[in-house]
Every structure is written in C-alpha cells, then in structure tokens.
Design a protein around this motif. Structure first.
Motif, PDB file in Angstrom:
ATOM      1  N   GLN A   1       2.558   3.616 -17.812  1.00 14.54           N
ATOM      2  CA  GLN A   1       2.028   4.950 -18.144  1.00 14.54           C
ATOM      3  C   GLN A   1       2.937   5.665 -19.133  1.00 14.54           C
ATOM      4  O   GLN A   1       2.475   6.303 -20.079  1.00 14.54           O
TER       5      GLN A   1
ATOM      6  N   VAL B   1       5.111   2.544 -13.212  1.00 14.12           N
ATOM      7  CA  VAL B   1       5.251   3.754 -14.029  1.00 14.12           C
ATOM      8  C   VAL B   1       5.663   3.426 -15.467  1.00 14.12           C
ATOM      9  O   VAL B   1       5.382   4.184 -16.394  1.00 14.12           O
TER      10      VAL B   1
ATOM     11  N   VAL C   1      -2.611  -1.004  -3.934  1.00  8.88           N
ATOM     12  CA  VAL C   1      -3.768  -0.598  -3.115  1.00  8.88           C
ATOM     13  C   VAL C   1      -5.093  -1.178  -3.635  1.00  8.88           C
ATOM     14  O   VAL C   1      -5.851  -1.784  -2.859  1.00  8.88           O
TER      15      VAL C   1
ATOM     16  N   SER D   1      -2.164   7.557  -2.655  1.00  9.80           N
ATOM     17  CA  SER D   1      -1.094   6.955  -3.452  1.00  9.80           C
ATOM     18  C   SER D   1      -1.521   6.627  -4.892  1.00  9.80           C
ATOM     19  O   SER D   1      -0.781   6.002  -5.627  1.00  9.80           O
TER      20      SER D   1
ATOM     21  N   ASN E   1     -11.436   2.003  -4.776  1.00 14.10           N
ATOM     22  CA  ASN E   1     -11.141   1.468  -6.120  1.00 14.10           C
ATOM     23  C   ASN E   1     -12.159   0.425  -6.586  1.00 14.10           C
ATOM     24  O   ASN E   1     -11.863  -0.418  -7.443  1.00 14.10           O
TER      25      ASN E   1
ATOM     26  N   GLN F   1       2.929  10.137  -9.359  1.00 11.87           N
ATOM     27  CA  GLN F   1       2.891   8.926  -8.552  1.00 11.87           C
ATOM     28  C   GLN F   1       4.206   8.802  -7.793  1.00 11.87           C
ATOM     29  O   GLN F   1       5.157   9.524  -8.072  1.00 11.87           O
TER      30      GLN F   1
ATOM     31  N   ARG G   1       0.830  -1.204   0.000  1.00 14.10           N
ATOM     32  CA  ARG G   1       0.000   0.000   0.000  1.00 14.10           C
ATOM     33  C   ARG G   1       0.861   1.250   0.000  1.00 14.10           C
ATOM     34  O   ARG G   1       0.354   2.367  -0.003  1.00 14.10           O
ATOM     35  N   THR G   2       2.176   1.079   0.084  1.00 10.42           N
ATOM     36  CA  THR G   2       3.081   2.237   0.064  1.00 10.42           C
ATOM     37  C   THR G   2       4.151   2.013  -0.998  1.00 10.42           C
ATOM     38  O   THR G   2       4.318   0.896  -1.488  1.00 10.42           O
ATOM     39  N   GLY G   3       4.869   3.070  -1.319  1.00 13.53           N
ATOM     40  CA  GLY G   3       6.005   2.959  -2.235  1.00 13.53           C
ATOM     41  C   GLY G   3       5.621   3.176  -3.689  1.00 13.53           C
ATOM     42  O   GLY G   3       4.475   3.500  -4.012  1.00 13.53           O
ATOM     43  N   ALA G   4       6.619   2.944  -4.545  1.00 16.52           N
ATOM     44  CA  ALA G   4       6.469   3.279  -5.959  1.00 16.52           C
ATOM     45  C   ALA G   4       5.357   2.486  -6.649  1.00 16.52           C
ATOM     46  O   ALA G   4       4.773   2.942  -7.622  1.00 16.52           O
TER      47      ALA G   4
ATOM     48  N   HIS H   1      14.099  -0.948 -14.868  1.00 18.01           N
ATOM     49  CA  HIS H   1      13.331  -0.376 -13.762  1.00 18.01           C
ATOM     50  C   HIS H   1      13.800   1.057 -13.497  1.00 18.01           C
ATOM     51  O   HIS H   1      14.997   1.305 -13.546  1.00 18.01           O
TER      52      HIS H   1
ATOM     53  N   ALA I   1       2.562   1.364  -5.146  1.00 19.60           N
ATOM     54  CA  ALA I   1       1.309   1.433  -4.394  1.00 19.60           C
ATOM     55  C   ALA I   1       0.071   1.630  -5.284  1.00 19.60           C
ATOM     56  O   ALA I   1      -0.978   1.059  -4.990  1.00 19.60           O
ATOM     57  N   PRO I   2       0.160   2.397  -6.377  1.00 18.57           N
ATOM     58  CA  PRO I   2      -1.049   2.551  -7.208  1.00 18.57           C
ATOM     59  C   PRO I   2      -1.587   1.211  -7.705  1.00 18.57           C
ATOM     60  O   PRO I   2      -2.773   1.096  -8.001  1.00 18.57           O
TER      61      PRO I   2
ATOM     62  N   SER J   1      -4.979   2.729 -13.765  1.00 20.00           N
ATOM     63  CA  SER J   1      -3.807   3.564 -13.459  1.00 20.00           C
ATOM     64  C   SER J   1      -2.893   3.709 -14.670  1.00 20.00           C
ATOM     65  O   SER J   1      -2.199   4.708 -14.808  1.00 20.00           O
TER      66      SER J   1
END
Lengths: 442, 311
Positions: free
Chosen positions: A244, A241, A49, B133, A316, B231, A40-43, A214, A45-46, A270
C-alpha cells in the motif's frame, strides 16, 4: 484446607475438565483432516483473512455436496499470525490429527515452508506451498514431499519480463532499458532476484535492486531513488503494508502506474484500495481469476449464503485472495480425489495424499465441471516436476476492479528449469539426498 | 581500496553531482522525521509524567485510527468523527487509569511497563473485534498531490504533516508551560511525592496525560493511516519512534521533534548514498546506529534530563 480453597480448587478442576473436553476434537468416522494454517490476526491479517475464507468456503461447499466420494473433510484452522515458530507449532499439533493424520499442509508462508520441508520426510505428510516457498522444490526428484505448483516466483519473474518485453515491442527492445525490482527484504522478497539477474544478462536490461525492510511503512528513500534513476518499469515483490505504501509513494513521485507491476502477493484489493484513485492503472501478476463471475462462485453464493451477496461480501467473496484460497482448496481436494482413485474412497493418510498430489491431472474439462472454466490453468504434476510452470496473467486495477490486460503468459522454461535443477542438486548434495529416478520404482 | 572508495569517495561525488536531488533527499528525510516525531511525542508525554515507557503507544495510534475510520464508515462527517474519536480516547484514558494504573500505584516502573504490554495486546484484540482486520482507506481530505519548486519535488501531504506536527508541539508547549494543569504535570514529572504533598491529584494527572497522549496518538494514526491505510501493522510505527526517543531524550517534547528530524534525514541520506555499498535496506538499523552514536556523547539524549545521583 479452608472451605473457600476447596471450592476454588473444585471450580478450577471443573473448568479445566470442561476446557480439555471442548478442546479435544471428536473425529467422525469417514472424515479426514485438512489442516489450514491461517493468519486471521496480526499485521498481515488483511491478506490472511480473505485467503482463509476462500479455503473454508470451498471446503464447506464440498462437504455440503457430500464430501469427496462420500468422505467429509474436517478443516482444522490453526492461527499462525504469519509467524514461523507458531506455524511450526501448528504443524506439530495437527500432523497427527484425525484417524489418518493430516492430509496435506498448506503453510501459507515461505518461512514456515522452509522449516517444514525436512520435517515432512520423517512425518510423511506432504506440504503444498502454492506459489510461494522454496522454488527449488519444483524438482520433485529431490523434494519428494514438497509441491509448489502451479507456478513459482522464478517462473513468475520470467513471465513478467516477457510481458514487459511484449509491451516494449519485443524482447530485443529490452536492451538498454532499466527495470527496478522493489522487494521485501526477506527470503520471500529475494526469491525472484536470481532469475531477474540472469534475464538481465540475457536481454541486456539494467536491473536496479531496491530492498525494503519489514514492515515497509516508510519507503521515501526507495522512491526517491526511483525518481532519480527513472526505471522504465518497476516490478515489486512486496507483502502487507509495504504494498500500500509503495503504491502511494509511486504516485507521490509521479511514477507512471501502468509501468508498475506487483507480483501475485502485491496485487490484491487491499493493496490498491487505500491509495484510492492514485492506484488506477497499477498492474499485477496472477495465476487465477479475480472477481466472482465463475459458476463455482454462483454455487458458493447459493449454497452457503442463500444468495445473500452482502453476507458473502463480508467474507471477501470474489476478492483476489479469496479466490486464491479457493484455488488452493481445489488443488488439495482434487489431489485427495486422485489418491482415492488408487487407494479407495476412505480417509487417506498423508503418504497417500502425496501420491495424489504427484499424480494430479487437473484438466480443463475437470475445471469446467468444477465451475472454474478459464479461472486457472490445467495442472499436470509429475514426479520430476512439482511446479508445472503454469502460465501467469497480468491484471490491472481500473479503480474499481481488476481487469485482465494480457493473455496467459508462459514462463521461460529454458531459463527457469535449469536454475531449479541446479538449486535442487545443490540442496541434495548439502543434505545427502539421493535424487529419485522417477521411473516408478520410488 | 574499492571499499574505501565506496564509503568515502563515491557518496560525496554523488552528492556533488546532483545537489538538487540531495536537497530532495533532505526534504524527504525531514518529512519522514516529522512522522516519526508524531509517534515519539506520545511516548514522551507519558514518560514525562509517570516515568513509564508506554509500550501501547503504537497500538493507541492504531486504535484511534480504527475508531475514526469506523465512525466515518457510519456516515458521520469527518470533523464530528474526529471529535467523537477524541472523546473515545479520553474515555480510554479514564479506563486505563481506573483499571490498569490505579491498582498499581506505588509499584515499580517495570510493573507499570509490563501492564502497558498487556494493554497493547488487549487494545489490538479489541480493535480487531470492534472494527475488523481489513485494510481501511482513511481520507479526511488532506491533499496528496506533488509539485515541483525549482526542480525540487514537494508533496502536499508531507507539508500538511509538518504543519500538523509544528502546531501540535506549539500547543503542547503552551499547555505545559502556561496552563495550571501543565504546571501540575511538570510538578508530577519532577517529583511525585512532592507534587502529592502540595495537593496535586496523581489520578487526575494520569487521566489528563493519557488523554493527551491518546489525542496525540490519534493525530499520528491519522497521518500514518492516511499514508498506508488503517491496518494492524500501524502499531509497528512505534519501532520508528524508538531511535527518535533514544536520540531526543525520553522527557523532552522538543527532543522528540529534533530527534525525529535528525533520524529522518540521517537514515534517508544513509540509505540513498551509503545503502548501495551495504546491499540496501539499511535505514531501519542505521537509525539506531545514529542514535547510539549520539548516546556516546550524551547518554541522556540530546534534550533529556541529566540524572545526577549523589552518594
């Protein structure tokens, strides 16, 4: 000792005692533990979560309806931050939780899965890496404790090539075409490569491999090469990322979005929303439904959110990864239910749940009863086949939602299964494992 | 022989065969380099004024972009949201000076560096708590269409990014060289104690430099956030600035720009023409190799100050 130090020591002791007491879980009788490794945290997380929310909502719904045959599920989340070392720590911390230990681990990371495979033999706790992890684990004769149903990266790659062949007017028309694979330069991203290479030999298309390091925030070189080589189709195995940015870069080099297909970790809300209109037409593979139009979603909305769609939206609700969390939780709970059929309606050990996973027969009728008719495909796991090679569907982003643009596509079993068995046999040889006979004796 | 061919013949033949594509690769590299420079500038500003490598610079860019998007989501028009975010970054600079830097005056640089690591984690957590987030779309109206001139593909967004970076450097150059505050900053950078002895207040300088670095981070956050969505991985853009700093020098504003452009062009050419021979995805480490090659000849970086200590 000064009075001040005494007071300080007493306060520290009191706080420590309070923290330890708070941290020590109290297990209710008739309750079993389902660990949930989340990020749920960090790069990432999107992505983490929505998945975690899907799992927790489904388990909350099951408990609200009385649990599984009266046994409540205690969902215990452990934050991994998508880091392999932390994931292993979570496993060590949670494997013995509860009266009967952890039911089954869903690592939600290929890296963590690889690390847990051998530990589970000793600890006798099953791992279910749903749609990720080590593809060779599909061979249950070698990988007794690992499951990766309903489908794997290799199966997915073969289904996507089938879809492309269909779009080109037949598999025979793939000859001479160019297909690029843009992939996360990690074990996960490379998983589909052997299958794509074999299929390139079989169908005569030119395969262009384009790895992206990465985290993938800068992909100019990759997309310039796409512009130059002009592949007819681009298949992407991306994450976070990278997805995207890839969609934006594809638009920047005017690559036709409807010939760009992401795998099931590259086709979520996302991934497309930051690109706005540029993402329209982008496609993705999936093994379950998108949106909230299923009876189960209505049930969750009514039971957990009192019908408040805005509140559910904040969790979500109905997003691709939320739905994937639901599918994962359904598989876990139905495996527990299956195991209870043999071992009784009581909290079960990991070993007993492993039996449930291996004998899971999730029929269309059962899916309908759960409120998930045509949401995903029926699954029948066997001792030999821990994958089941379930079908894949292609979805397309219309600018506001995902819509299906294909029927369910069955993977090429004749291509993928021999690869799985070969890889599993090599693994068995390397580790000195005697494959099970799957005749009921083991 | 085959290996020699792959490394020393084929790439050059490839370049000669498609010169227009080679120009596109260079332009792509320049545009990527500009984006790296935007991040590197923030590092340079703080290092220049305090000798501290600000580990939190990438997170500052993330925090600024998150704040901007968050304010815009309240329905505030983009220009007003920009001003409000800039104000937040200045406020943050005050807080950093008061709560983090001031208690550490006269401490070793490594202590200050460690404090910026703590600051990075704190800001990341604060951003998550305040704004969530989820990936957020950032659209402040920068055009993104591509077009061709003479067969070479150009992108409007990248041109805007280049113009932004150019403007930023010009403004910073004027600020450093022609304003009183700028001269004070340079004095502090040259010698803390001498600057203090002539009445330059160190605390004020720190607030100013962190404010400017915060606003530079906002610009970097906007450009990178527009590209990938806002993000948490945005904080990792700091990794892209490191080879730029190694090459350009930690104390030079022009160095950050020139270093960024060299790294950008070098890594794109390396990836496109030499990447296939090495299995691809070489640009991340190739940037560091390139920077280290420069270091062999100029240890202080292209524009860094040469440190001479007399015994």
């Amino acid at each position: 000792m000064h009075a001040r130090n005494l007071i300080l020591a007493a306060a520290t002791a009191a706080v420590t005692t309070a923290l330890v007491t708070a941290a020590s879980p109290v297990w209710a009788a008739g309750e079993m533990v389902l660990p949930s490794l989340v990020y749920r945290t960090g790069a990432y997380a999107p992505n983490g979560v929505p998945f975690a929310n899907g799992v927790s909502d489904y388990i909350a719904l099951v408990n609200a309806k009385g649990g599984i045959n009266g046994v409540k599920i205690k969902l215990v989340e452990c934050e991994t931050g998508y880091k392999t070392d932390v994931g292993v720590e979570c496993y060590e911390k949670l494997k013995g939780e509860g009266a009967t230990g952890a039911a089954v681990f869903n690592p939600l990371s290929t890296g963590i899965t690889y690390q847990l495979i051998e530990k589970t033999w000793v600890d006798k706790v099953p791992v279910h890496s749903m749609g990720y992890g080590r593809t060779a684990a599909a061979d249950g004769r070698v990988f007794k404790w690992t499951f990766n149903f309903p489908t794997t990266y290799w199966s997915q790659a073969s289904a996507v090539i089938k879809y492309i062949g269909d779009q080109e007017g037949g598999m025979g028309n793939l000859k001479g075409k160019k297909i690029a694979h843009v992939f996360h330069n990690s074990p996960y991203g490379k998983e589909a490569n052997p299958t794509l290479e074999i299929l390139a030999d079989k169908f005569g298309y030119e395969l262009i491999m384009l790895p992206v390091d990465h985290p993938g925030q800068e992909q100019k070189a990759t997309w310039l090469q796409i512009r130059r080589k002009k592949p007819d189709w681009v298949f992407m195995s991306g994450w976070g990322v990278m997805n995207q940015v890839a969609i934006k870069e594809a638009a920047a080099v005017n690559y036709p979005m409807d010939h760009f297909i992401g795998n099931w970790w590259s086709s979520t809300e996302s991934d497309v929303l930051p690109a706005g209109d540029a993402a329209k037409g982008y496609k993705g593979a999936n093994f379950h439904g998108a949106g909230a139009d299923w009876a189960l979603h209505g049930d969750i909305l009514a039971t957990l959110y009192g019908g408040d769609k805005a509140k559910a939206g904040g969790k979500n609700f109905g997003e691709v990864l939320y739905n994937r969390g639901i599918v994962n939780a359904v598989f876990s709970t139905e495996a527990i239910r299956t195991a209870m059929g043999k071992f009784g309606d009581k909290p079960l050990t990991g070993e007993q749940v492993r039996w449930g996973l291996e004998n899971l027969d999730l029929t269309a009728a059962r899916l309908k009863a759960l409120g998930l008719e045509d949401f995903t495909n029926p699954v029948k796991v066997t001792c030999e086949d821990h994958e089941t090679m379930g079908p894949v569907r292609i979805q397309q982003w219309d600018g506001g939602k995902w819509v299906y643009v294909s029927d369910w596509i069955k993977p090429m079993r004749n291509v993928v299964r021999p690869l799985v068995e070969r890889a599993a046999a090599a693994y068995a040889q390397e580790k000195g494992i005697t494959p099970r006979k799957c005749d009921g004796s083991d | 022989m085959g290996v020699l061919n792959e490394f020393f013949v084929l790439p050059f033949l490839d370049i000669a065969e498609a010169p227009l594509f080679f120009i596109e690769v260079i332009i792509g590299g320049l545009s990527a380099g500009v984006m790296y420079s935007l991040v590197a500038l923030g590092f340079v500003l703080i290092f220049k004024a305090s000798g501290v490598f600000n580990f939190a610079q990438g997170v500052l860019a993330l925090f600024a972009a998150l704040t901007l998007v968050g304010i815009m989501e309240w329905g505030v028009p983009a220009p007003v949201a920009l001003l409000l975010t800039a104000a937040v970054m200045v406020g943050l600079a005050f807080a950093v000076e008061r709560l983090v830097l001031r208690p550490l005056v006269n401490q070793e640089h490594i202590i200050l560096f460690m404090s910026t690591i703590g600051l990075a984690y704190f800001l990341e957590g604060l951003g998550d708590t305040l704004w969530g987030s989820n990936v957020k779309k950032l659209d402040i109206g920068i055009p993104e269409q591509s077009f061709e001139i003479g067969g070479v593909l150009l992108n409007q967004f990248e041109l805007v990014a280049a113009a932004t970076a150019g403007t930023l450097v010009a403004v910073l150059a004027v600020f450093f060289h022609y304003t009183r505050v700028g001269r004070a900053l340079r004095a502090v950078a040259d010698d803390h104690q001498a600057a203090l002895s002539v009445g330059i207040p160190l605390k004020t300088i720190w607030v100013i430099v962190w404010s400017v670095a915060g606003i530079v981070a906002l610009v970097a956050g906007i450009m990178w956030g527009s590209k990938s969505g806002v993000q948490f991985s945005l904080s990792l853009i700091a990794l892209k600035a490191l080879p730029v700093l190694i090459l350009g020098g930690f104390t030079s504003v022009p160095g950050a720009i020139v270093g960024g452009l060299i790294i950008g062009v070098g890594e794109k050419i390396g990836e496109v023409y030499w990447g296939p021979a090495l299995g691809g995805a070489i640009e991340n480490w190739f940037a560091y190799v390139l920077a280290l090659m420069f270091l062999v000849f100029r240890p202080q970086g292209l524009f860094g100050e040469k440190i001479i200590e007399r015994v």
